[in-house]
Design a protein around this motif. Structure first.
Motif, mmCIF file in Angstrom:
data_model
loop_
_atom_site.group_PDB
_atom_site.id
_atom_site.type_symbol
_atom_site.label_atom_id
_atom_site.label_comp_id
_atom_site.label_asym_id
_atom_site.label_seq_id
_atom_site.Cartn_x
_atom_site.Cartn_y
_atom_site.Cartn_z
ATOM 1 N N LYS A 169 1.279 -8.801 -6.953
ATOM 2 C CA LYS A 169 1.932 -9.746 -6.042
ATOM 3 C C LYS A 169 2.493 -9.027 -4.814
ATOM 4 N N VAL A 170 3.019 -7.828 -5.027
ATOM 5 C CA VAL A 170 3.573 -7.049 -3.924
ATOM 6 C C VAL A 170 2.465 -6.676 -2.935
ATOM 7 N N LYS A 171 1.331 -6.197 -3.429
ATOM 8 C CA LYS A 171 0.225 -5.820 -2.554
ATOM 9 C C LYS A 171 -0.254 -7.020 -1.738
ATOM 10 N N GLN A 172 -0.384 -8.164 -2.400
ATOM 11 C CA GLN A 172 -0.843 -9.369 -1.712
ATOM 12 C C GLN A 172 0.157 -9.806 -0.643
ATOM 13 N N PHE A 173 1.426 -9.777 -0.980
ATOM 14 C CA PHE A 173 2.475 -10.172 -0.039
ATOM 15 C C PHE A 173 2.475 -9.276 1.196
ATOM 16 N N LEU A 174 2.425 -7.967 0.981
ATOM 17 C CA LEU A 174 2.484 -7.029 2.096
ATOM 18 C C LEU A 174 1.254 -7.137 2.990
ATOM 19 N N ASN A 175 0.091 -7.284 2.376
ATOM 20 C CA ASN A 175 -1.127 -7.396 3.174
ATOM 21 C C ASN A 175 -1.128 -8.691 3.986
ATOM 22 N N THR A 176 -0.671 -9.782 3.379
ATOM 23 C CA THR A 176 -0.609 -11.063 4.071
ATOM 24 C C THR A 176 0.342 -11.006 5.255
ATOM 25 N N ASN A 177 1.394 -10.212 5.120
ATOM 26 C CA ASN A 177 2.410 -10.115 6.162
ATOM 27 C C ASN A 177 2.209 -8.905 7.086
ATOM 28 N N SER A 178 0.961 -8.466 7.181
ATOM 29 C CA SER A 178 0.597 -7.368 8.087
ATOM 30 C C SER A 178 1.405 -6.101 7.831
ATOM 31 N N GLN A 179 1.640 -5.802 6.566
ATOM 32 C CA GLN A 179 2.334 -4.574 6.195
ATOM 33 C C GLN A 179 1.441 -3.753 5.259
ATOM 34 N N TYR A 180 0.189 -3.660 5.653
ATOM 35 C CA TYR A 180 -0.777 -2.878 4.875
ATOM 36 C C TYR A 180 -0.287 -1.447 4.694
ATOM 37 N N ASP A 181 0.402 -0.916 5.710
ATOM 38 C CA ASP A 181 0.880 0.468 5.651
ATOM 39 C C ASP A 181 1.828 0.691 4.489
ATOM 40 N N VAL A 182 2.742 -0.251 4.285
ATOM 41 C CA VAL A 182 3.713 -0.140 3.195
ATOM 42 C C VAL A 182 3.006 -0.233 1.845
ATOM 43 N N ALA A 183 2.094 -1.197 1.723
ATOM 44 C CA ALA A 183 1.342 -1.351 0.477
ATOM 45 C C ALA A 183 0.556 -0.086 0.166
ATOM 46 N N ALA A 184 -0.052 0.500 1.194
ATOM 47 C CA ALA A 184 -0.854 1.714 1.000
ATOM 48 C C ALA A 184 -0.004 2.865 0.482
ATOM 49 N N LEU A 185 1.195 3.007 1.017
ATOM 50 C CA LEU A 185 2.063 4.101 0.576
ATOM 51 C C LEU A 185 2.617 3.849 -0.830
ATOM 52 N N ILE A 186 2.828 2.596 -1.188
ATOM 53 C CA ILE A 186 3.291 2.287 -2.546
ATOM 54 C C ILE A 186 2.242 2.718 -3.572
ATOM 55 N N VAL A 187 0.981 2.322 -3.362
ATOM 56 C CA VAL A 187 -0.053 2.676 -4.347
ATOM 57 C C VAL A 187 -0.337 4.182 -4.316
ATOM 58 N N THR A 188 -0.090 4.817 -3.180
ATOM 59 C CA THR A 188 -0.220 6.282 -3.119
ATOM 60 C C THR A 188 0.829 6.942 -4.004
ATOM 61 N N GLY A 189 2.068 6.463 -3.930
ATOM 62 C CA GLY A 189 3.132 6.999 -4.781
ATOM 63 C C GLY A 189 2.866 6.767 -6.253
ATOM 64 N N THR A 190 2.332 5.595 -6.579
ATOM 65 C CA THR A 190 2.009 5.263 -7.969
ATOM 66 C C THR A 190 0.948 6.214 -8.525
ATOM 67 N N THR A 191 -0.091 6.448 -7.743
ATOM 68 C CA THR A 191 -1.186 7.327 -8.169
ATOM 69 C C THR A 191 -0.722 8.773 -8.295
ATOM 70 N N LEU A 192 0.085 9.204 -7.353
ATOM 71 C CA LEU A 192 0.615 10.569 -7.379
ATOM 72 C C LEU A 192 1.443 10.810 -8.636
ATOM 73 N N GLU A 193 2.297 9.862 -8.985
ATOM 74 C CA GLU A 193 3.155 10.031 -10.159
ATOM 75 C C GLU A 193 2.340 10.034 -11.454
ATOM 76 N N ALA A 194 1.307 9.213 -11.509
ATOM 77 C CA ALA A 194 0.445 9.200 -12.698
ATOM 78 C C ALA A 194 -0.224 10.563 -12.895
ATOM 79 N N LEU A 195 -0.663 11.168 -11.806
ATOM 80 C CA LEU A 195 -1.251 12.517 -11.887
ATOM 81 C C LEU A 195 -0.210 13.538 -12.330
ATOM 82 N N HIS A 196 0.982 13.452 -11.752
ATOM 83 C CA HIS A 196 2.068 14.377 -12.093
ATOM 84 C C HIS A 196 2.404 14.313 -13.585
#
Length: 303
Positions: A169-196
């Motif tokens: 829901k967060v990704k959809q909301f941010l993309n709809t509201n032209s905040q793709y940059d924020v969504a991109a950094l959120i999923v980057t943080g999620t992926t980084l932590e999973a690797l860590h």
């Protein structure tokens, strides 16, 4: 003008061009007319390639996928791998830090949930909400999210579904509201932590286990790390449209490309194929990956 507001401004131009998202910043008193023209040309180029940012975001890995694999590997839960809850307030100083570390906490919450640490997961959600409030996405996750998590205390599968649904829901909301940059950094943080977390479990595997048992555990953990190659590829694709959007996007994109190169060197598929011929991949083989991940993770959570 903040990182996100720049993208909102660009989103208006992109919409006029028929591209329902934003790509690079084109507003701001300090930006020259030439840079604005270059931004417009880049939007036109993206339109020509028919970039669909919603599809790109949907290629991001589920935040719960890797924690579930780690739990199934038989590894013991390691609380030292979590990011500290008390650090959350320091991440509210910049939007980029809030987004990245909200993603980090999402992975931590999923990790806690997968290992049956339900109450701790809710405590971490309370901490993460500080960042979601800063980013303006708390409402997107659902006002009843905390209640849903509490109702799922005794059912980790239900908790994991709630977490995945909320992240979507967060990704959809941010993309709809032209905040793709924020969504991109959120999923980057999620992926980084999973690797860590995955790498940490490998390096912290009990040395006193019988060799056969330890190798079996490490094979499963190594397999979970090997499967994260697709996550790394997804992040490189997700960050690609932001190469002119800010130093953070460029820095993280460069690091994830370096991770791709390290994965290529390891040739996971061949070494772990059917687990035949004995254990062929050792924890020391992960030094290249670990060096990049831990440097990036330390930079992320130290801000």
């Amino acid at each position: 003008m903040t990182f996100s507001s720049q993208f909102k401004q660009l989103g208006k131009v992109a919409l006029a061009c028929g591209l329902a998202t934003s790509l690079v910043a084109c507003g701001g008193s300090s930006e020259t007319a030439q840079k604005k023209e270059e931004a417009k040309k880049e939007i036109a180029a993206q339109k020509a390639t028919k970039a669909d940012f919603n599809i790109i975001l949907n290629n991001a890995p589920e935040p719960t996928a890797i924690p579930v694999l780690l739990e199934r590997s038989g590894a013991e839960f390691d609380a030292t791998l979590l990011n500290k809850r008390e650090s959350a307030t320091s991440y509210t100083l910049t939007e980029a830090s809030s987004a990245l570390n909200f993603g980090v906490y999402l992975s931590d919450i999923a990790y806690l949930s997968a290992f049956g640490k339900a109450q701790e997961a809710i405590d971490y959600f309370t901490t993460a909400k500080t960042l979601s409030d800063k980013l303006g996405i708390s409402q997107a996750m659902g006002e009843d999210l905390s209640e849903k998590l509490e109702k799922s205390l005794s059912d980790k599968e239900a908790m994991l579904k709630v977490i995945s649904s909320s992240e979507g829901k967060v990704k959809q909301f941010l993309n709809t509201n032209s905040q793709y940059d924020v969504a991109a950094l959120i999923v980057t943080g999620t992926t980084l932590e999973a690797l860590h977390i995955s790498l940490g479990l490998v390096h912290n595997a009990p040395a006193d286990l019988p060799e056969a048992a330890r190798d079996a555990l490490l094979v499963d953990l190594m397999s979970s790390i090997a499967k994260q190659r697709s996550s790394i590829d997804a992040i490189v694709e997700i960050l690609a449209p932001l190469q002119n959007g800010g130093d953070k996007a460029v820095e993280y994109a460069k690091a994830f490309k370096a991770l791709q190169a390290e994965y290529d060197k390891l040739n996971f598929d061949e070494k772990l194929k059917d687990n035949k011929g004995g254990y062929q991949l050792k924890a020391d083989d992960l030094k290249g990956i670990s060096t990049i991940v831990e440097k990036l993770r330390t930079m992320t959570v130290s801000e």
